[in-house]
Design a protein around this motif. Sequence first.
Motif, PDB file in Angstrom:
ATOM      1  N   ASN A 177       0.898  -1.236  -0.055  1.00 17.70           N
ATOM      2  CA  ASN A 177       0.328  -0.101  -0.156  1.00 17.70           C
ATOM      3  C   ASN A 177       0.913   1.056  -0.220  1.00 17.70           C
ATOM      4  O   ASN A 177       1.784   1.278   1.010  1.00 17.70           O
ATOM      5  N   GLY A 178       0.384   2.195  -0.514  1.00 19.63           N
ATOM      6  CA  GLY A 178       0.941   3.226  -0.814  1.00 19.63           C
ATOM      7  C   GLY A 178       2.888   3.587  -1.811  1.00 19.63           C
ATOM      8  O   GLY A 178       3.196   4.524  -1.463  1.00 19.63           O
ATOM      9  N   SER A 179       3.306   2.378  -2.296  1.00 15.40           N
ATOM     10  CA  SER A 179       4.021   2.397  -3.823  1.00 15.40           C
ATOM     11  C   SER A 179       3.599   2.072  -4.307  1.00 15.40           C
ATOM     12  O   SER A 179       2.298   1.774  -5.489  1.00 15.40           O
ATOM     13  N   LEU A 180       4.190   2.228  -5.297  1.00 16.09           N
ATOM     14  CA  LEU A 180       4.732   2.153  -6.762  1.00 16.09           C
ATOM     15  C   LEU A 180       3.714   0.738  -7.937  1.00 16.09           C
ATOM     16  O   LEU A 180       3.356   0.427  -9.024  1.00 16.09           O
ATOM     17  N   PHE A 181       3.948  -0.109  -6.846  1.00 14.11           N
ATOM     18  CA  PHE A 181       3.663  -1.500  -6.415  1.00 14.11           C
ATOM     19  C   PHE A 181       2.389  -1.996  -6.355  1.00 14.11           C
ATOM     20  O   PHE A 181       1.669  -2.642  -6.228  1.00 14.11           O
ATOM     21  N   TYR A 182       1.593  -1.028  -5.789  1.00 12.87           N
ATOM     22  CA  TYR A 182       0.200  -1.409  -5.747  1.00 12.87           C
ATOM     23  C   TYR A 182      -0.399  -1.892  -6.858  1.00 12.87           C
ATOM     24  O   TYR A 182      -0.705  -1.221  -8.065  1.00 12.87           O
ATOM     25  N   GLY A 183      -1.428  -2.586  -5.648  1.00 16.47           N
ATOM     26  CA  GLY A 183      -2.161  -3.449  -6.958  1.00 16.47           C
ATOM     27  C   GLY A 183      -1.470  -4.451  -8.054  1.00 16.47           C
ATOM     28  O   GLY A 183      -1.769  -5.291  -8.851  1.00 16.47           O
ATOM     29  N   HIS A 184      -0.410  -4.125  -7.628  1.00 15.27           N
ATOM     30  CA  HIS A 184       0.519  -5.383  -9.051  1.00 15.27           C
ATOM     31  C   HIS A 184       0.760  -6.853  -7.249  1.00 15.27           C
ATOM     32  O   HIS A 184       2.454  -6.720  -7.735  1.00 15.27           O
ATOM     33  N   SER A 185      -0.235  -7.486  -7.093  1.00 20.60           N
ATOM     34  CA  SER A 185      -0.430  -8.820  -6.136  1.00 20.60           C
ATOM     35  C   SER A 185       1.167  -9.962  -6.748  1.00 20.60           C
ATOM     36  O   SER A 185       1.399 -11.165  -6.283  1.00 20.60           O
ATOM     37  N   GLU A 186       0.877  -9.265  -8.709  1.00 23.11           N
ATOM     38  CA  GLU A 186       1.846 -11.211  -9.043  1.00 23.11           C
ATOM     39  C   GLU A 186       3.627 -10.476  -8.591  1.00 23.11           C
ATOM     40  O   GLU A 186       4.664 -11.699  -8.419  1.00 23.11           O
ATOM     41  N   LEU A 187       3.780  -9.163  -8.502  1.00 23.63           N
ATOM     42  CA  LEU A 187       4.887  -8.778  -8.006  1.00 23.63           C
ATOM     43  C   LEU A 187       5.135  -8.505  -6.774  1.00 23.63           C
ATOM     44  O   LEU A 187       5.991  -7.894  -6.272  1.00 23.63           O
ATOM     45  N   LEU A 188       4.673  -9.502  -5.344  1.00 24.97           N
ATOM     46  CA  LEU A 188       4.204  -9.378  -4.296  1.00 24.97           C
ATOM     47  C   LEU A 188       5.957 -10.101  -3.534  1.00 24.97           C
ATOM     48  O   LEU A 188       6.641  -9.706  -3.145  1.00 24.97           O
ATOM     49  N   VAL A 189       6.580 -11.636  -4.280  1.00 31.89           N
ATOM     50  CA  VAL A 189       7.736 -11.713  -4.298  1.00 31.89           C
ATOM     51  C   VAL A 189       8.738 -10.257  -4.123  1.00 31.89           C
ATOM     52  O   VAL A 189       9.728 -10.694  -3.391  1.00 31.89           O
ATOM     53  N   LEU A 190       8.632 -10.180  -5.557  1.00 29.61           N
ATOM     54  CA  LEU A 190       9.961  -9.362  -6.136  1.00 29.61           C
ATOM     55  C   LEU A 190       9.592  -8.264  -4.939  1.00 29.61           C
ATOM     56  O   LEU A 190      11.158  -7.436  -4.676  1.00 29.61           O
ATOM     57  N   TYR A 191       8.852  -6.950  -4.895  1.00 26.64           N
ATOM     58  CA  TYR A 191       8.136  -6.728  -3.582  1.00 26.64           C
ATOM     59  C   TYR A 191       9.257  -6.945  -2.079  1.00 26.64           C
ATOM     60  O   TYR A 191      10.103  -6.440  -1.870  1.00 26.64           O
ATOM     61  N   ILE A 192       9.136  -7.475  -1.503  1.00 27.91           N
ATOM     62  CA  ILE A 192       9.332  -8.287  -0.495  1.00 27.91           C
ATOM     63  C   ILE A 192      10.583  -8.550  -0.695  1.00 27.91           C
ATOM     64  O   ILE A 192      11.790  -8.438   0.510  1.00 27.91           O
ATOM     65  N   GLY A 193      11.173  -9.814  -1.520  1.00 31.14           N
ATOM     66  CA  GLY A 193      12.779  -9.448  -1.380  1.00 31.14           C
ATOM     67  C   GLY A 193      13.825  -7.997  -1.774  1.00 31.14           C
ATOM     68  O   GLY A 193      14.386  -7.729  -1.761  1.00 31.14           O
ATOM     69  N   LEU A 194      13.314  -7.005  -2.892  1.00 30.43           N
ATOM     70  CA  LEU A 194      13.548  -5.158  -2.894  1.00 30.43           C
ATOM     71  C   LEU A 194      13.526  -4.894  -1.496  1.00 30.43           C
ATOM     72  O   LEU A 194      14.716  -3.790  -0.665  1.00 30.43           O
ATOM     73  N   VAL A 195      12.628  -4.818  -0.051  1.00 33.31           N
ATOM     74  CA  VAL A 195      13.145  -4.698   1.306  1.00 33.31           C
ATOM     75  C   VAL A 195      13.875  -5.326   2.211  1.00 33.31           C
ATOM     76  O   VAL A 195      14.731  -4.994   2.468  1.00 33.31           O
ATOM     77  N   VAL A 196      13.764  -6.496   1.707  1.00 33.57           N
ATOM     78  CA  VAL A 196      15.127  -7.098   2.843  1.00 33.57           C
ATOM     79  C   VAL A 196      16.371  -6.615   1.974  1.00 33.57           C
ATOM     80  O   VAL A 196      17.369  -6.653   3.099  1.00 33.57           O
ATOM     81  N   LEU A 197      17.035  -6.167   0.539  1.00 34.43           N
ATOM     82  CA  LEU A 197      18.180  -5.695   0.219  1.00 34.43           C
ATOM     83  C   LEU A 197      17.969  -5.058   0.396  1.00 34.43           C
ATOM     84  O   LEU A 197      19.130  -4.052   1.110  1.00 34.43           O
ATOM     85  N   THR A 198      17.091  -3.670   0.423  1.00 36.80           N
ATOM     86  CA  THR A 198      17.525  -2.568   1.079  1.00 36.80           C
ATOM     87  C   THR A 198      17.553  -2.039   1.935  1.00 36.80           C
ATOM     88  O   THR A 198      17.537  -0.345   2.494  1.00 36.80           O
ATOM     89  N   LYS A 199      16.422  -2.678   3.543  1.00 36.32           N
ATOM     90  CA  LYS A 199      16.635  -1.991   4.593  1.00 36.32           C
ATOM     91  C   LYS A 199      17.727  -2.023   5.175  1.00 36.32           C
ATOM     92  O   LYS A 199      18.171  -0.526   5.780  1.00 36.32           O
ATOM     93  N   VAL A 200      18.567  -2.379   5.548  1.00 31.97           N
ATOM     94  CA  VAL A 200      19.941  -2.031   5.398  1.00 31.97           C
ATOM     95  C   VAL A 200      20.310  -0.614   5.232  1.00 31.97           C
ATOM     96  O   VAL A 200      20.461  -0.138   6.683  1.00 31.97           O
ATOM     97  N   PHE A 201      20.493  -0.659   3.798  1.00 26.93           N
ATOM     98  CA  PHE A 201      20.479   0.670   3.764  1.00 26.93           C
ATOM     99  C   PHE A 201      19.887   1.734   3.746  1.00 26.93           C
ATOM    100  O   PHE A 201      20.279   2.742   4.713  1.00 26.93           O
ATOM    101  N   ALA A 202      18.582   1.419   4.093  1.00 22.44           N
ATOM    102  CA  ALA A 202      17.980   3.198   4.881  1.00 22.44           C
ATOM    103  C   ALA A 202      18.205   2.960   6.246  1.00 22.44           C
ATOM    104  O   ALA A 202      18.285   3.975   6.789  1.00 22.44           O
ATOM    105  N   THR A 203      18.773   1.935   7.052  1.00 22.30           N
ATOM    106  CA  THR A 203      18.852   1.571   8.547  1.00 22.30           C
ATOM    107  C   THR A 203      20.361   2.848   8.815  1.00 22.30           C
ATOM    108  O   THR A 203      20.954   3.428   9.392  1.00 22.30           O
ATOM    109  N   SER A 204      20.709   1.612   8.132  1.00 24.01           N
ATOM    110  CA  SER A 204      23.043   3.833   7.686  1.00 24.01           C
ATOM    111  C   SER A 204      22.555   4.060   7.572  1.00 24.01           C
ATOM    112  O   SER A 204      23.388   5.442   8.248  1.00 24.01           O
TER     113      SER A 204
END
Length: 573
Positions: free
Chosen positions: A292-319
Amino acid sequence: MTLILSFVIGFFASVASFILHSIVKEIQRLLTAGFDHTTYNWLYLLFPIVGIYLTSLFVRYVVKDNISHGITRVLYAIATKSSKLRGHNCWTSVIASSITIGFGGSVGGEAPIVLTGSAIGSNLGKMFKMDPRTVMLLVGCGASAAIAGIFKAPIAGLVFTLEVLMLDLTMASLLPILISSVTATCFTYIFAGSESLFTFHMDNAWVIGRVPPCILLGIFCGVVGLYFMRTMTACENVFASLKNHTYVKLILGGVVLSSLIFLFPSLYGEGYSAVNVLLDGSTIADWGKVMNGSLFYGHSELLVLYIGLVVLTKVFATSATNGAGGCGGTFAPALFIGGFAGFFFARLWNMYQIGTYIPEKNFALMGMAGVMAGVMQAPLTGIFLIAELTGGYELFIPLMIVCISAYLTINIFEPHSIYGMRLAREGKLLTHHTDQSILTLMSLDSIIDRQFTSVTPDMKLGQLINYISKSHTSFLPVLDKAGDLLGEIDITKIRHIMFRNELYTRFTVEDIMTPAPATLVREDKMIDVMHKFEKTNCNYLPVVNVNGQLEGYVSRTRMYSMYRHMVADFSAE
């Protein structure tokens, strides 16, 4: 008195936790109340930068001290400063992290609360003139109370102190820590109600056939945790290289953070609401709300891609949050990444039908425990925290499998936790190994003998004899006019000439002095000091400053006497 103070510490730690989360929720409610969850929101590009800037102003002009890396600072205080934490740490971290997280900083409030609770314990111990050992215990009480209060998990608070702060539990220390943990938990229930941070309902019981995927999940969590730690360290080094460029750090970190939050709103703040979507859902439609609130909204087929990208980018956001000047910890990011990584693993497993069906929500929960166990090198904390937090005791066995697998995996590459690795590199980390802990706690500065008789290189032998008669040691340092150490006069090596009167005017100190076998500096690790004594077989070694000027001598006998005394105290119940 210690038991009463442990109760007081538990109460104030729960108050600090309640204040922090109340402020964060109120700021987030005010800022995001009008956001449209069906499309992207441009203000995500602004809020995080504003929050970090406000935090940096607060730290620079009000705090005027470094309050980042809360748990690392507690470890450092325990290891090198007799558990002394400054008075302002009792409240400044709460304010700074509230602003950072409320405006979207992708960090957690747990580490600041642990620093707050530990500072409360330290300053109460100082106020009542407690001995260093008791003050260390009160610091542990504050840390355990902070974790117990935040998560309503008293056992997790206890084992956190044991595993992460590495305080050895004895019968004398167990009761105060438990009192603090239970007190903080009870008052948190009073202040915030019975609602848990995470909502989880067991829909699919664990079966023995899921042991292989649990082991694989643990290994995957270990790899993810290692990626988190190594990437975090690399990013911190980048921002550290910009130490004297405050606004460059703000711009760099702010742009990285705001851009990532704009693309992946799940990274906003602690991210616990996004984790709850994964834990509480059971269908693609339910889990899709995380976008919700992202460019991925409504694209359920991209859920796994979204989750994977969040895992990869969280560390950069925290740092980027901490590097740019924000204030927060890595406790929540570890839980967040673990939840997303566990869901990612299970979703791919089920999509490609690799083996027996595994519930995504259960594996998201176990992923939280696994990554946290690996990153913090604390498998028991991961097991009990998640079990207490969600009431998921029915998953106790798989939680243990995942946490042990994650811990063993990451331990191959990194023997210290994300909090301890910085101090370990400097030799300032307190561990469960008594010998190593004593050497860490010992201070070279405390055993320097600054009473010495020095001589100059141009002094005649006859004059030297008079100085020898006044000295209380078997050696005299040779110093120049600036106080630099040039060498030593070893009385045992000049006996063949010191009683021959005809040589008194023929020889000078410079003719008979010998170089110092080794020198020490105050910053030397005690283990290195001991090695130098063993290598040179000397009874005394000189201590010099960075300019080579003599500060005093360290006695081998006195050093080992202090060591034996501290071992006896450390081992006492």
